[in-house]
Design a protein around this motif. Structure first.
Motif, PDB file in Angstrom:
ATOM      1  N   ALA A 142       0.817  -1.209   0.000  1.00 15.48           N
ATOM      2  CA  ALA A 142       0.000   0.000   0.000  1.00 15.48           C
ATOM      3  C   ALA A 142       0.856   1.266   0.000  1.00 15.48           C
ATOM      4  O   ALA A 142       0.413   2.323  -0.454  1.00 15.48           O
ATOM      5  CB  ALA A 142      -0.930   0.002   1.212  1.00 15.48           C
ATOM      6  N   GLU A 143       2.070   1.185   0.548  1.00 13.88           N
ATOM      7  CA  GLU A 143       2.956   2.350   0.555  1.00 13.88           C
ATOM      8  C   GLU A 143       4.400   1.896   0.366  1.00 13.88           C
ATOM      9  O   GLU A 143       4.753   0.764   0.697  1.00 13.88           O
ATOM     10  CB  GLU A 143       2.825   3.137   1.855  1.00 13.88           C
ATOM     11  CG  GLU A 143       3.142   2.334   3.098  1.00 13.88           C
ATOM     12  CD  GLU A 143       2.964   3.155   4.367  1.00 13.88           C
ATOM     13  OE1 GLU A 143       3.574   2.779   5.386  1.00 13.88           O
ATOM     14  OE2 GLU A 143       2.224   4.153   4.334  1.00 13.88           O
ATOM     15  N   ASN A 144       5.213   2.800  -0.163  1.00 14.55           N
ATOM     16  CA  ASN A 144       6.609   2.466  -0.423  1.00 14.55           C
ATOM     17  C   ASN A 144       7.395   2.431   0.878  1.00 14.55           C
ATOM     18  O   ASN A 144       7.434   3.411   1.616  1.00 14.55           O
ATOM     19  CB  ASN A 144       7.224   3.507  -1.373  1.00 14.55           C
ATOM     20  CG  ASN A 144       8.672   3.188  -1.707  1.00 14.55           C
ATOM     21  OD1 ASN A 144       9.574   3.556  -0.970  1.00 14.55           O
ATOM     22  ND2 ASN A 144       8.883   2.518  -2.821  1.00 14.55           N
ATOM     23  N   GLY A 145       8.026   1.287   1.144  1.00 16.68           N
ATOM     24  CA  GLY A 145       8.794   1.129   2.374  1.00 16.68           C
ATOM     25  C   GLY A 145      10.235   0.766   2.149  1.00 16.68           C
ATOM     26  O   GLY A 145      10.982   0.559   3.110  1.00 16.68           O
ATOM     27  N   GLY A 146      10.657   0.647   0.883  1.00 15.97           N
ATOM     28  CA  GLY A 146      12.036   0.282   0.597  1.00 15.97           C
ATOM     29  C   GLY A 146      12.213  -1.214   0.426  1.00 15.97           C
ATOM     30  O   GLY A 146      11.337  -2.010   0.789  1.00 15.97           O
TER      31      GLY A 146
END
Length: 469
Positions: A142-146
């Protein structure tokens, strides 16, 4: 997880590595990581044939395990049993680059399962199509976390005994996974890594690419090694890693966007697990060839030093000296008429002191000279690296005011490039190789300083003084 007791299978063979020197008629082994002298009993001495120990019972099993643990020996690949690649699941973190992902998935054999973890790619639909075309499971975040977090999300869905983490800009050489998997016949192996070589594009390699082909930060050489702090191979990149799921726990530190692979290796080593570098297994990496992207990546690697210094303060030191070797270096850097004689006296005194401790050796001075001689060479090499890589902003500033420092920096820059050009024998002339070498160091060192200043700590720039040889 604490590693299980070592129980190497019968037929498992280890060979003394190339750095090990044999003295006292074979009874003393000099080398390892860290350097030491290992004395063998006559029974153990008879177990070594042509520098190889083959497990055939309790005695040889204990000796082979001890040699592996000391970093004195490496497994003989031909002696390791084959393993089923169906026991491996591939986890591929992705941020865009569907064409590269397609190339990677095409290089993976049909046996293992594949999980593609999309880290909020701007072209998620294209990535999803590529994953579906190769029968891979697709997990969108859902979101960029690396990449560390993406790998961990994939690891949660792995049900096999082993996991292979592969970046999308990698291409596997046939047999690479099978070659690495054999190392897990040793129950204390948690990770195994291949040699990472450059993948030429359709236009071939430019001068930066040819330098990277010889001196890539991801290419750790042509010799097998135990991987841990203080070893000639102190870490392995997450570009491709094969791991034992039971040993990995939660996987990578999710908050790290740089250096997460080094952190994982060092945590596992601290727990007592073994990590193997196997250059007989190869993968191909799409190296950056434009100056801007290449230098930015080198600086990014350097920026990982500060977060690593917070987690592993004793392992991140850019150089490790004994007090006597620091004295040798200081005398030579003084560049006085007395410098060389004083350096020789310090080295001779250290050799004599170490020799007095080698009471079990038949020729203590010879063994001691081998140890301290290697220490001098290592200290000089590390000093050159400090001047032109880690400390270059300070060294350049000091060079404005000091002719001696200016000479030391100039000599270090030229000698380092010349030695590396001779050692690696690149497809690149010495001038452009030397230029690339210095740019590499400037970018990496700049990244180290940026991370240190941002983190308000110079710990990643401070050498370690080890008072016990």
């Amino acid at each position: 997880m604490i590693p299980p007791p070592a129980h190497l299978p019968d037929g498992f063979a280890v060979r003394l590595n190339r750095q090990v020197q044999v003295a006292d008629g074979g009874r003393a082994l000099i080398g390892g990581a860290p350097a030491r002298v290992l004395y063998l009993a006559q029974a153990a001495l008879r177990m070594i044939e042509d520098r190889v120990v083959t497990v055939s019972g309790a005695g040889t099993r204990t000796l082979a395990d001890r040699l592996l643990e000391a970093g004195l020996a490496d497994p003989v690949p031909a002696s390791l049993p084959d393993a089923d690649e169906a026991a491996v699941t591939f986890v591929v973190p992705v941020f865009g680059r569907p064409a590269a992902l397609d190339r990677l998935l095409a290089s993976i054999s049909r046996g293992p399962a594949v999980i593609v973890v999309d880290d909020c790619s701007p072209d998620r639909g294209a990535v999803m199509e590529v994953a579906a075309a190769h029968g891979a499971r697709f997990i969108p975040l859902a979101e960029n976390g690396g990449p560390a977090r993406a790998r961990n999300e994939g690891l949660k869905h792995v049900t096999t005994d082993f996991v292979a983490f592969a970046d999308s800009d990698i291409v596997l050489d046939p047999g690479a996974t099978a070659a690495l998997l054999r190392h897990f016949a040793d129950p204390r192996v948690a990770l195994a890594a291949p040699r990472v070589l450059g993948l030429p594009d359709a236009a071939g390699l430019n001068w930066i690419g040819r330098y990277e082909e010889a001196k890539s930060s991801l290419d750790l050489g042509s010799h097998p090694a135990t991987v841990r702090p203080g070893s000639p191979v102190a870490w392995v990149p997450a570009a491709f890693l094969l791991g034992r799921v039971a040993a990995l726990g939660g996987g990578f530190s999710p908050g790290m966007r740089a250096g997460e692979d080094v952190d994982l290796v060092w945590r596992l080593a601290e727990q007592g697990w073994r990590i193997r570098f196997e250059p007989g297994a190869r993968v191909w990496h799409e190296h950056r060839q434009t100056a801007r992207d290449w230098l930015a990546r080198k600086a990014f690697y350097g920026s990982s030093a500060h977060p690593l210094s917070v987690r592993h303060p004793r392992n991140i030191a850019p150089a490790v000296f004994a007090p006597w070797s620091l004295g040798v270096v200081a005398a030579l850097l003084a560049q006085r008429r007395w410098s060389l004689p004083v350096a020789v006296v310090i080295w001779a005194a250290a050799t004599w002191q170490v020799a007095r401790k080698l009471t079990r050796s038949e020729r203590p001075l010879r063994v001691s000279a081998a140890l301290t001689g290697a220490g001098v060479l290592a200290s000089l090499s590390q000093t050159m690296a400090l001047l032109v890589r880690h400390w270059w902003p300070v060294a350049v500033a000091a060079s404005v005011y000091s002719r001696r420092i200016r000479r030391a920096v100039l000599l270090a820059g030229i000698l380092d490039a010349a030695l590396e050009h001779r050692r690696t024998r690149p497809d690149l002339d010495p001038v452009r190789f030397g230029l690339a070498r210095r740019l590499d160091d400037l970018a990496y060192g700049g990244g180290v300083w940026f991370g240190a200043l941002k983190g308000r700590s110079l710990r990643a720039l401070l050498p370690l003084i080890r008072h016990r040889y």
